[in-house]
Scaffold this motif. Structure first.
Motif: not given
Lengths: 113, 115
Positions: B32-37, B43-46
């Motif tokens: 599972l991934y969280w990204y900030q766009q 999108p940038k991976l957090l």
């Protein structure tokens, strides 16, 4: 640090025309992904390219990968209005447990009727 | 097959307030991934989880952001306190097991506005 650059950033084209979006990246990788994003929507996977010389086609879109040149292209053939969206390329890199994606800045495509 | 679920879809808060986002990945997806766009950017991976363990959080601003994935399924991302520059869409993604190069599947995102 991996850099992923796309060009053009904005592309306005007429229906029926052909065009190519370019994705350059700064470090070695043989995993390249293309995604589509409609306004206010999430990302939809289009293509996964996993080797040098890989070419994939779906409808009017064709993607290719040249790992030696660190370049991927997304070619649009005979564009239609429904292709209007933002297209992102993403380069895969290894992390401890899997695949880490670094995205480009995106290419906003508008196909005029 | 149900997709990645996220809630809320929209959130407006004032700076220095706290906020939390929830993600339910596709069933069976261990990663599972969280990204900030941020608007106009990719999108940038957090943070990346494998089951309930953190694999990569090198780009997570740990002074204000935290994330957890209890029991290896659902995940929450928290911001405390929020800053104006945190205004963005927060995307959750999950990846099928097996081949590490499988593409990631994204949820609809949570659009955060910090006033």
């Amino acid at each position: 640090e991996l850099k992923v650059e796309q060009n053009p950033l904005f592309l306005s084209m007429q229906e029926g025309k052909n065009y190519t979006i370019y994705c350059n990246y700064s470090t070695t990788s043989d995993r390249l992904y293309w995604y589509r994003q409609d306004p206010g929507k999430s990302l939809e996977s289009l293509f996964v390219l996993l080797s040098n010389g890989a070419v994939k086609q779906e409808g009017r879109l064709m993607a290719s990968l040249d790992t030696k040149a660190r370049l991927s292209t997304l070619h649009i053939t005979a564009a239609v209005h429904d292709l209007s969206a933002t297209y992102f390329c993403a380069v895969g890199g290894l992390t401890g447990g899997g695949n880490k994606l670094t995205f480009g800045t995106g290419t906003q495509l508008k196909v005029e009727l | 097959e149900a997709g990645v679920a996220q809630s809320p879809r929209y959130k407006i808060i004032e700076k220095r307030q706290s906020v939390a986002f929830w993600c339910n990945p596709i069933s069976g997806h261990a990663t599972l991934y969280w990204y900030q766009q941020i608007l106009g950017q990719g999108p940038k991976l957090l943070i990346q989880f494998q089951n309930n363990g953190v694999v990569d959080d090198s780009q997570l601003p740990k002074d204000r952001f935290s994330a957890e994935r209890l029991k290896g399924v659902d995940s929450t991302l928290k911001i405390q306190p929020a800053k104006l520059e945190d205004s963005a869409v927060y995307l959750c993604a999950s990846r099928p097991p097996g081949v590490r190069w499988n593409e990631q599947f994204f949820g609809p995102g949570t659009r955060l506005t910090v006033l």
